[in-house]
Design a protein around this motif. Structure first.
Motif, PDB file in Angstrom:
ATOM      1  N   GLU A 267      75.025  59.579 -13.550  1.00 11.08           N
ATOM      2  CA  GLU A 267      75.691  58.404 -13.899  1.00 11.08           C
ATOM      3  C   GLU A 267      77.650  59.703 -14.046  1.00 11.08           C
ATOM      4  N   LEU A 268      77.300  60.656 -14.736  1.00 15.95           N
ATOM      5  CA  LEU A 268      78.585  60.880 -15.090  1.00 15.95           C
ATOM      6  C   LEU A 268      80.027  61.684 -13.921  1.00 15.95           C
ATOM      7  N   VAL A 269      78.630  62.122 -12.850  1.00 20.38           N
ATOM      8  CA  VAL A 269      79.638  62.323 -11.870  1.00 20.38           C
ATOM      9  C   VAL A 269      79.533  61.364 -10.991  1.00 20.38           C
ATOM     10  N   TYR A 270      79.067  60.271 -10.938  1.00 15.08           N
ATOM     11  CA  TYR A 270      79.399  58.953  -9.651  1.00 15.08           C
ATOM     12  C   TYR A 270      80.232  57.541 -10.227  1.00 15.08           C
ATOM     13  N   PHE A 271      79.383  57.659 -11.691  1.00 15.55           N
ATOM     14  CA  PHE A 271      80.255  56.758 -12.578  1.00 15.55           C
ATOM     15  C   PHE A 271      81.592  57.150 -13.287  1.00 15.55           C
ATOM     16  N   GLY A 272      81.179  58.192 -14.207  1.00 19.89           N
ATOM     17  CA  GLY A 272      82.544  58.783 -14.783  1.00 19.89           C
ATOM     18  C   GLY A 272      83.079  59.805 -13.894  1.00 19.89           C
ATOM     19  N   GLY A 273      83.582  59.896 -12.662  1.00 22.64           N
ATOM     20  CA  GLY A 273      84.293  61.012 -11.688  1.00 22.64           C
ATOM     21  C   GLY A 273      84.099  62.577 -12.341  1.00 22.64           C
ATOM     22  N   LEU A 274      82.911  62.598 -12.346  1.00 22.89           N
ATOM     23  CA  LEU A 274      83.408  64.493 -13.105  1.00 22.89           C
ATOM     24  C   LEU A 274      82.764  64.630 -12.059  1.00 22.89           C
ATOM     25  N   THR A 275      83.054  66.461 -11.658  1.00 20.87           N
ATOM     26  CA  THR A 275      82.743  67.319 -11.001  1.00 20.87           C
ATOM     27  C   THR A 275      81.180  67.451 -11.320  1.00 20.87           C
ATOM     28  N   HIS A 276      80.397  68.048 -10.156  1.00 14.47           N
ATOM     29  CA  HIS A 276      78.650  68.096 -10.577  1.00 14.47           C
ATOM     30  C   HIS A 276      79.041  69.915 -11.984  1.00 14.47           C
ATOM     31  N   GLN A 277      80.394  70.940 -11.839  1.00 18.00           N
ATOM     32  CA  GLN A 277      80.626  71.546 -13.259  1.00 18.00           C
ATOM     33  C   GLN A 277      80.962  71.488 -14.341  1.00 18.00           C
ATOM     34  N   GLU A 278      82.299  70.242 -14.042  1.00 21.50           N
ATOM     35  CA  GLU A 278      82.069  69.459 -15.597  1.00 21.50           C
ATOM     36  C   GLU A 278      80.928  68.733 -15.768  1.00 21.50           C
ATOM     37  N   ALA A 279      79.873  67.920 -15.106  1.00 18.74           N
ATOM     38  CA  ALA A 279      78.774  67.572 -15.842  1.00 18.74           C
ATOM     39  C   ALA A 279      78.070  68.107 -16.429  1.00 18.74           C
ATOM     40  N   ALA A 280      77.875  69.547 -15.837  1.00 18.19           N
ATOM     41  CA  ALA A 280      76.941  70.430 -16.309  1.00 18.19           C
ATOM     42  C   ALA A 280      77.113  70.916 -18.040  1.00 18.19           C
ATOM     43  N   GLU A 281      79.101  71.350 -17.638  1.00 19.32           N
ATOM     44  CA  GLU A 281      79.887  71.317 -19.291  1.00 19.32           C
ATOM     45  C   GLU A 281      79.302  70.098 -20.388  1.00 19.32           C
ATOM     46  N   ALA A 282      79.743  68.907 -19.624  1.00 20.26           N
ATOM     47  CA  ALA A 282      79.584  67.885 -20.674  1.00 20.26           C
ATOM     48  C   ALA A 282      77.957  68.049 -20.950  1.00 20.26           C
ATOM     49  N   LEU A 283      77.135  68.362 -20.557  1.00 17.49           N
ATOM     50  CA  LEU A 283      75.875  68.303 -20.932  1.00 17.49           C
ATOM     51  C   LEU A 283      74.908  69.370 -21.187  1.00 17.49           C
ATOM     52  N   GLY A 284      75.937  69.961 -21.326  1.00 17.61           N
ATOM     53  CA  GLY A 284      75.955  71.584 -21.849  1.00 17.61           C
ATOM     54  C   GLY A 284      74.519  72.139 -21.590  1.00 17.61           C
ATOM     55  N   THR A 285      74.225  71.853 -19.670  1.00 13.78           N
ATOM     56  CA  THR A 285      72.610  72.694 -19.028  1.00 13.78           C
ATOM     57  C   THR A 285      73.673  73.583 -18.411  1.00 13.78           C
ATOM     58  N   PRO A 286      72.931  74.357 -17.449  1.00  5.90           N
ATOM     59  CA  PRO A 286      73.228  75.941 -15.980  1.00  5.90           C
ATOM     60  C   PRO A 286      74.217  75.225 -15.252  1.00  5.90           C
TER      61      PRO A 286
END
Lengths: 238, 202
Positions: free
Chosen positions: B156-175
């Motif tokens: 959801e964060l990448v597809y609908f939120g427009g984040l890259t997967h790196q940004e999504a990882a940062e937002a979620l606090g996951t490696p």
């Protein structure tokens, strides 16, 4: 280790392809991926599938019609004549039918997906719906079949087909209803997935009482006015 | 759908019905021949879905409608880039819509991470779905509900939120590796769930 010294494995490539499909134009090109995909049928198919799956995600959102002004601005930009009497009728009809079908197909699909579950909240009403099975005929490969769920109340039919032979270029599958006078009524055309499966929604013929069977044939694209190609799936009744 | 036309045709003119058949590939072929009416037909077919996607990403109706119009102008101008061997017409249109929406989102400096949402919105259709999309809509919603939150959230964060997967990882606090793995697992699961043919043969 760089791609130049250690080729990427299929597992590594598919992880990259999944991320790239989801990121769209924000995706970063990774050296070695395109070369791998070009020489690997499995990863080539995976890339196509990932793109298709991400394309489908938006179907999970509630529909949000744009204001008519958007279409008008687009039309003006393209300088299209506004005289289109046929479509003025067709699309409102499709929209109205779509409303009914959305509700009804939810029931039908629920019955299909949740069949056998006593707690399933969605159960098809046998008084207004019926399931037909179409089996392979001359042009079908072993294992080809389809099930068609007919909902009489809404006038809709939903077909799920399995194991159809892959289409060659310039060919389509076409669905027909068989009338009691032997003529076949064009319902719609469809394309299966790479695995030979398909899901398709169609409207029932106006007079169901004269229908005696269902047919799928292989036809030249874009479609045939009358059946020309070989039978693929059939069922009929008295 | 052909039979909608058939019901309006008192004379049952099969040839005319055949000529009225509109499917995506045929529309694209006509658009390639610079048939402007075909582009509007494609618009009529997909505008509700594309508008929903644009609205979900950019967050306001006016901007989403600008994106929608731009998508079809781009489709008209770049129809030569569509390759049906690489994917469907709908996927192509969704791709243009998403890319354009994200460009707008980022150019407006609406940082996507500030637009996190709690899952997909309540699925309330407006009753205007055209019949041909009804099944797809149901199948996709079913499939999305099968995803675990761990897999669904980065998608959801990448597809609908427009984040890259790196940004999504940062937002979620996951490696990063975990996020990539979950994205792939989610798409593999959706790929499996959305492929028909899971039922037992008769």
């Amino acid at each position: 280790m760089s791609a130049a010294t250690q080729p990427l494995t299929c597992d590594e490539v598919r992880e990259i392809l999944a991320v790239q499909a989801l990121e769209g134009h924000l995706a970063v090109e990774v050296p070695g991926v395109d070369e791998h995909v070009a020489s690997c049928d499995g990863c080539h198919q995976a890339r196509r599938d990932y793109l298709e799956v991400t394309g489908l995600l938006a179907f999970g959102l509630p529909a949000a019609p744009a204001s008519p002004a958007v279409r008008e601005r687009l039309r003006q930009r393209l300088s299209v004549s506004p005289s289109r009497p046929r479509r003025r009728w067709v699309w409102p009809a499709a929209v109205a039918a779509g409303f009914v079908l959305t509700l009804t197909l939810g029931v039908l699909l629920g019955a299909m997906l949740l069949g056998g579950d006593d707690d399933a909240p969605l159960v098809a009403d046998p008084a207004r719906s019926e399931r037909f099975v179409l089996r392979g005929d001359e042009a079908a490969q072993e294992g080809s079949w389809a099930e068609v769920f007919v909902d009489y109340e809404s006038g809709a039919a939903m077909m799920r087909a399995y194991g159809l032979p892959p289409l060659t270029e310039g060919k389509v599958y076409q669905f027909w209803f068989l009338r009691d006078d032997g003529t076949r009524l064009d319902a719609d055309i469809f394309w299966p997935t790479a695995e030979g499966n398909a899901v398709h929604v169609m409207a029932l013929p106006p007079d169901w009482s004269v229908i005696r069977g269902m047919w799928v044939t292989l036809e030249p694209a874009p479609r045939s006015a009358v059946p020309e190609g070989p039978n693929v799936l059939v069922t009929w009744w008295e | 759908m052909d039979l909608f036309d058939a019901r309006t045709d008192a004379h049952g003119d099969r040839a005319a019905i055949g000529q009225r058949a509109l499917d995506d590939i045929a529309l694209v072929a006509r658009i390639r021949r610079r048939d402007e009416a075909a582009l509007l037909a494609l618009y009529d077919r997909y505008q509700r879905l594309l508008m929903a996607l644009a609205l979900r990403i950019v967050g306001d109706r006016e901007t989403a409608e600008e994106v929608l119009q731009d998508v079809f102008v781009r489709a008209w101008e770049s129809i030569g880039t569509f390759d049906e061997r690489r994917g469907s017409v709908s996927s192509w249109l969704f791709g243009i819509t998403r890319n354009r929406s994200i460009d707008v989102l980022r150019s407006a400096q609406h940082r996507a991470r500030t637009r996190e949402r709690d899952g997909l919105p309540e699925q309330r259709g407006d009753g205007s779905d055209v019949a041909e999309f009804a099944t797809t809509r149901i199948l996709v919603r079913e499939a999305l509900e099968h995803l675990s939150p761990e897999r669904r959230r980065p998608v959801e964060l990448v597809y609908f939120g427009g984040l890259t997967h790196q940004e999504a990882a940062e937002a979620l606090g996951t490696p990063l590796g975990t996020t990539k793995g979950r994205i792939r697992a989610a798409l593999d699961q959706l790929r499996s769930l959305l492929a028909p043919g899971k039922g037992a043969a008769p």
